[in-house]
Design a protein around this motif. Structure first.
Motif, PDB file in Angstrom:
ATOM      1  N   ASN A   1       0.828  -1.212   0.000  1.00  2.02           N
ATOM      2  CA  ASN A   1       0.000   0.000   0.000  1.00  2.02           C
ATOM      3  C   ASN A   1       0.860   1.258   0.000  1.00  2.02           C
ATOM      4  OD1 ASN A   1      -2.567  -1.312   0.106  1.00  2.02           O
ATOM      5  ND2 ASN A   1      -2.112  -1.862   2.225  1.00  2.02           N
ATOM      6  N   PHE A   2       1.688   1.419  -1.036  1.00  4.36           N
ATOM      7  CA  PHE A   2       2.513   2.619  -1.187  1.00  4.36           C
ATOM      8  C   PHE A   2       1.617   3.828  -1.416  1.00  4.36           C
ATOM      9  CE2 PHE A   2       2.407  -0.161  -4.874  1.00  4.36           C
ATOM     10  CZ  PHE A   2       1.778   0.619  -5.817  1.00  4.36           C
ATOM     11  N   ASP A   3       2.169   5.006  -1.160  1.00  2.00           N
ATOM     12  CA  ASP A   3       1.366   6.235  -1.180  1.00  2.00           C
ATOM     13  C   ASP A   3       1.296   6.891  -2.552  1.00  2.00           C
ATOM     14  OD1 ASP A   3       0.858   6.007   1.552  1.00  2.00           O
ATOM     15  OD2 ASP A   3       2.740   7.012   2.044  1.00  2.00           O
ATOM     16  N   PHE A   4       2.416   6.880  -3.287  1.00  2.00           N
ATOM     17  CA  PHE A   4       2.422   7.466  -4.628  1.00  2.00           C
ATOM     18  C   PHE A   4       3.622   6.940  -5.393  1.00  2.00           C
ATOM     19  CE2 PHE A   4       4.569  10.378  -1.766  1.00  2.00           C
ATOM     20  CZ  PHE A   4       5.698  10.798  -2.445  1.00  2.00           C
ATOM     21  N   ILE A   5       3.565   7.086  -6.706  1.00  2.00           N
ATOM     22  CA  ILE A   5       4.692   6.710  -7.555  1.00  2.00           C
ATOM     23  C   ILE A   5       5.095   7.919  -8.392  1.00  2.00           C
ATOM     24  CG2 ILE A   5       4.085   4.263  -7.640  1.00  2.00           C
ATOM     25  CD1 ILE A   5       3.014   4.729 -10.487  1.00  2.00           C
ATOM     26  N   ILE A   6       6.363   7.952  -8.765  1.00  2.00           N
ATOM     27  CA  ILE A   6       6.902   9.019  -9.614  1.00  2.00           C
ATOM     28  C   ILE A   6       7.551   8.359 -10.813  1.00  2.00           C
ATOM     29  CG2 ILE A   6       8.490  10.980  -9.732  1.00  2.00           C
ATOM     30  CD1 ILE A   6       8.471  10.927  -6.602  1.00  2.00           C
ATOM     31  N   TYR A   7       7.189   8.798 -11.990  1.00  2.00           N
ATOM     32  CA  TYR A   7       7.814   8.273 -13.201  1.00  2.00           C
ATOM     33  C   TYR A   7       7.934   9.399 -14.218  1.00  2.00           C
ATOM     34  CZ  TYR A   7       8.871   5.342 -17.229  1.00  2.00           C
ATOM     35  OH  TYR A   7       9.479   4.780 -18.333  1.00  2.00           O
ATOM     36  N   ASN A   8       9.146   9.638 -14.672  1.00  2.00           N
ATOM     37  CA  ASN A   8       9.382  10.674 -15.681  1.00  2.00           C
ATOM     38  C   ASN A   8       8.807  12.022 -15.235  1.00  2.00           C
ATOM     39  OD1 ASN A   8      10.482  11.556 -18.085  1.00  2.00           O
ATOM     40  ND2 ASN A   8       8.643  11.076 -19.284  1.00  2.00           N
ATOM     41  N   ASP A   9       8.975  12.308 -13.932  1.00  2.00           N
ATOM     42  CA  ASP A   9       8.514  13.559 -13.312  1.00  2.00           C
ATOM     43  C   ASP A   9       7.000  13.716 -13.305  1.00  2.00           C
ATOM     44  OD1 ASP A   9      11.089  14.335 -12.637  1.00  2.00           O
ATOM     45  OD2 ASP A   9      11.407  15.380 -14.532  1.00  2.00           O
ATOM     46  N   GLU A  10       6.284  12.621 -13.494  1.00  2.00           N
ATOM     47  CA  GLU A  10       4.843  12.595 -13.330  1.00  2.00           C
ATOM     48  C   GLU A  10       4.519  11.810 -12.067  1.00  2.00           C
ATOM     49  OE1 GLU A  10       3.610  10.874 -17.034  1.00  2.00           O
ATOM     50  OE2 GLU A  10       3.384  12.847 -17.965  1.00  2.00           O
ATOM     51  N   ILE A  11       3.502  12.241 -11.346  1.00  2.00           N
ATOM     52  CA  ILE A  11       3.212  11.663 -10.037  1.00  2.00           C
ATOM     53  C   ILE A  11       1.774  11.158 -10.015  1.00  2.00           C
ATOM     54  CG2 ILE A  11       3.196  12.067  -7.541  1.00  2.00           C
ATOM     55  CD1 ILE A  11       4.996  14.547  -8.147  1.00  2.00           C
ATOM     56  N   TYR A  12       1.611   9.885  -9.650  1.00  2.00           N
ATOM     57  CA  TYR A  12       0.292   9.289  -9.467  1.00  2.00           C
ATOM     58  C   TYR A  12       0.116   9.027  -7.977  1.00  2.00           C
ATOM     59  CZ  TYR A  12       0.218   8.616 -14.517  1.00  2.00           C
ATOM     60  OH  TYR A  12       0.235   8.823 -15.870  1.00  2.00           O
ATOM     61  N   ILE A  13      -0.967   9.587  -7.431  1.00  2.00           N
ATOM     62  CA  ILE A  13      -1.134   9.653  -5.980  1.00  2.00           C
ATOM     63  C   ILE A  13      -2.279   8.726  -5.554  1.00  2.00           C
ATOM     64  CG2 ILE A  13      -1.636  11.183  -4.027  1.00  2.00           C
ATOM     65  CD1 ILE A  13      -0.761  13.496  -6.098  1.00  2.00           C
ATOM     66  N   PHE A  14      -1.956   7.811  -4.638  1.00  2.00           N
ATOM     67  CA  PHE A  14      -2.955   6.866  -4.138  1.00  2.00           C
ATOM     68  C   PHE A  14      -3.378   7.191  -2.709  1.00  2.00           C
ATOM     69  CE2 PHE A  14       0.014   4.816  -7.078  1.00  2.00           C
ATOM     70  CZ  PHE A  14      -0.858   4.500  -8.102  1.00  2.00           C
ATOM     71  N   ASN A  15      -2.557   7.926  -1.998  1.00  2.00           N
ATOM     72  CA  ASN A  15      -2.915   8.395  -0.655  1.00  2.00           C
ATOM     73  C   ASN A  15      -2.621   9.887  -0.604  1.00  2.00           C
ATOM     74  OD1 ASN A  15      -2.732   9.140   2.177  1.00  2.00           O
ATOM     75  ND2 ASN A  15      -2.793   6.954   2.636  1.00  2.00           N
ATOM     76  N   LYS A  16      -3.679  10.683  -0.750  1.00  2.00           N
ATOM     77  CA  LYS A  16      -3.521  12.137  -0.891  1.00  2.00           C
ATOM     78  C   LYS A  16      -2.899  12.771   0.351  1.00  2.00           C
ATOM     79  CE  LYS A  16      -6.281  16.217  -2.081  1.00  2.00           C
ATOM     80  NZ  LYS A  16      -6.236  16.946  -0.809  1.00  2.00           N
ATOM     81  N   ASN A  17      -3.357  12.396   1.529  1.00  2.00           N
ATOM     82  CA  ASN A  17      -2.827  12.996   2.756  1.00  2.00           C
ATOM     83  C   ASN A  17      -1.344  12.712   2.939  1.00  2.00           C
ATOM     84  OD1 ASN A  17      -5.271  14.132   3.494  1.00  2.00           O
ATOM     85  ND2 ASN A  17      -5.903  12.394   4.748  1.00  2.00           N
ATOM     86  N   ASN A  18      -0.933  11.470   2.696  1.00  2.00           N
ATOM     87  CA  ASN A  18       0.481  11.124   2.863  1.00  2.00           C
ATOM     88  C   ASN A  18       1.363  11.808   1.820  1.00  2.00           C
ATOM     89  OD1 ASN A  18      -0.173   9.610   5.065  1.00  2.00           O
ATOM     90  ND2 ASN A  18       0.109   7.624   4.089  1.00  2.00           N
ATOM     91  N   PHE A  19       0.834  11.979   0.608  1.00  2.00           N
ATOM     92  CA  PHE A  19       1.557  12.732  -0.420  1.00  2.00           C
ATOM     93  C   PHE A  19       1.775  14.167   0.030  1.00  2.00           C
ATOM     94  CE2 PHE A  19       0.862  15.749  -3.984  1.00  2.00           C
ATOM     95  CZ  PHE A  19       2.053  15.546  -4.673  1.00  2.00           C
ATOM     96  N   GLU A  20       0.732  14.804   0.554  1.00  2.00           N
ATOM     97  CA  GLU A  20       0.839  16.191   1.014  1.00  2.00           C
ATOM     98  C   GLU A  20       1.795  16.316   2.192  1.00  2.00           C
ATOM     99  OE1 GLU A  20      -3.658  17.638  -0.356  1.00  2.00           O
ATOM    100  OE2 GLU A  20      -3.212  17.246   1.768  1.00  2.00           O
ATOM    101  N   ASN A  21       1.762  15.332   3.088  1.00  2.00           N
ATOM    102  CA  ASN A  21       2.676  15.377   4.237  1.00  2.00           C
ATOM    103  C   ASN A  21       4.120  15.153   3.813  1.00  2.00           C
ATOM    104  OD1 ASN A  21       0.589  15.818   6.030  1.00  2.00           O
ATOM    105  ND2 ASN A  21       0.280  13.642   6.458  1.00  2.00           N
ATOM    106  N   PHE A  22       4.337  14.265   2.866  1.00  2.00           N
ATOM    107  CA  PHE A  22       5.705  13.954   2.438  1.00  2.00           C
ATOM    108  C   PHE A  22       6.370  15.191   1.842  1.00  2.00           C
ATOM    109  CE2 PHE A  22       8.963  12.413  -0.461  1.00  2.00           C
ATOM    110  CZ  PHE A  22       9.610  11.476   0.324  1.00  2.00           C
ATOM    111  N   PHE A  23       5.651  15.931   1.010  1.00  2.00           N
ATOM    112  CA  PHE A  23       6.217  17.114   0.367  1.00  2.00           C
ATOM    113  C   PHE A  23       5.861  18.414   1.091  1.00  2.00           C
ATOM    114  CE2 PHE A  23       6.528  14.252  -3.350  1.00  2.00           C
ATOM    115  CZ  PHE A  23       7.876  14.445  -3.626  1.00  2.00           C
ATOM    116  N   ASP A  24       5.299  18.298   2.299  1.00  2.00           N
ATOM    117  CA  ASP A  24       4.987  19.478   3.111  1.00  2.00           C
ATOM    118  C   ASP A  24       4.194  20.514   2.324  1.00  2.00           C
ATOM    119  OD1 ASP A  24       6.302  18.869   5.682  1.00  2.00           O
ATOM    120  OD2 ASP A  24       8.084  18.794   4.428  1.00  2.00           O
TER     121      ASP A  24
END
Length: 320
Positions: free
Chosen positions: A179-202
């Motif tokens: 259950n990873f939170d998001f993936i990054i590929y070629n500077d594109e980001i697909y987000i599966f857990n919005k809150n954790n994505f926002e917390n990770f990048f402040d």
């Protein structure tokens, strides 16, 4: 076009990797976040390559397949990929999408700090996130997720640290789930857990910075009285800073500079709003007043340009 098919193409390319190549083309990092001179940064330890990388590859392979579907009434449906927006809430039927430009320099900064491999050792208490990086088609795919500090996990595996290697364990200190939170590929980001994505990048700090900048810029236009007090009230409230940040994204897309509206035009528009909406206070000079907390909603609506007159019915309203 960034839709579910674009994500499925990434998934297919990942699944087609020969498992025998995984150890030579992938790495895993344990990541710690910390504050430095008022800014959040990352520091990581790169783990030595061993066969656990194969287990990670398979864990995320199964996880990716599950991420593109949701269940309803015992049936499986394909999720939609939609643009990330600060004001949307987490939705199990959607995958959110954005690019590195939305994060300003944060994504490049994260990759630079990740690759610097500054830590020689890391303690379990400092392990907050993992980043699994694997090469696909001359680009890197990153999986970012939180470390589960438990000794049992259902969808993934439990492991222990052995020097700078990860060893699979039946009952030990931490787990890595699919259950990873998001993936990054070629500077594109697909987000599966919005809150954790926002917390990770402040992103809360990004919303606050943009809010301060927007309010201070509008204040220079001399259309408002008391905006400094308004800013003091809302700058630590995510409900309002997210709304303002979203509006600024839309302003930039439409090349709108709110503070450059002609004074005569501004007063005429305010006159229309005041005629239809009794929540706006103005003084004898036609300037908008912020006096106390009761004015927060009306001022927010004004500075994000939330009032409208519908074309067909010619009725006045706002998004709320």
């Amino acid at each position: 076009m960034n839709d579910i098919d674009s994500l499925k193409k990434i998934i297919d390319d990942y699944k087609n990797i020969n498992v025998n190549d995984v150890m030579s083309i992938s790495d895993v990092y344990f990541v710690k976040k910390y504050s430095f001179e008022g800014e959040k940064s990352w520091i990581s330890m790169k783990m030595e390559q061993n066969s656990t990388l194969n287990r990670l590859y398979k864990t995320f392979k199964y996880g990716l397949d599950k991420k593109i579907f949701y269940s309803s009434n015992r049936k499986k449906y394909e999720k939609k990929v939609v643009p990330y927006s600060p004001t949307t809430t987490g939705d199990s039927e959607k995958i959110y999408y954005t690019t590195k430009s939305y994060l300003n320099d944060q994504l490049d900064k994260f990759k630079d700090q990740l690759l610097s491999k500054e830590l020689n050792t890391i303690e379990l208490k400092d392990m907050q996130y993992y980043s699994y990086k694997i090469s696909i088609n001359d680009n890197f795919l990153y999986f970012i997720g939180r470390i589960d500090k438990i000794n049992r996990i259902n969808d993934g595996f439990v492991a222990k640290l052995k020097g700078k290697q990860i060893d699979i364990a039946k009952n030990d200190k931490f787990g890595i789930s699919e259950n990873f939170d998001f993936i990054i590929y070629n500077d594109e980001i697909y987000i599966f857990n919005k809150n954790n994505f926002e917390n990770f990048f402040d992103l809360e700090e990004k919303f606050k910075r943009e809010t301060r900048k927007h309010v201070k810029k509008i204040n220079k236009s001399n259309y408002f009285i008391g905006l400094e007090d308004y800013l003091n009230e809302i700058e630590d409230n995510k409900t309002y800073t997210k709304k303002i940040s979203k509006a600024l994204d839309e302003f930039r897309e439409k090349n709108i500079d709110y503070s450059k509206i002609d004074e005569k035009d501004f007063k005429e528009r305010i006159r229309i709003i005041v005629y239809n909406y009794d929540g706006i206070k103005i003084n004898d000079e036609g300037k908008v007043l912020y006096e106390d907390k009761e004015d927060i909603e009306s001022i927010t609506k004004l500075i994000i340009d939330d009032f409208f007159i519908s074309i067909i019915s010619q009725t006045f309203g706002s998004s709320d």
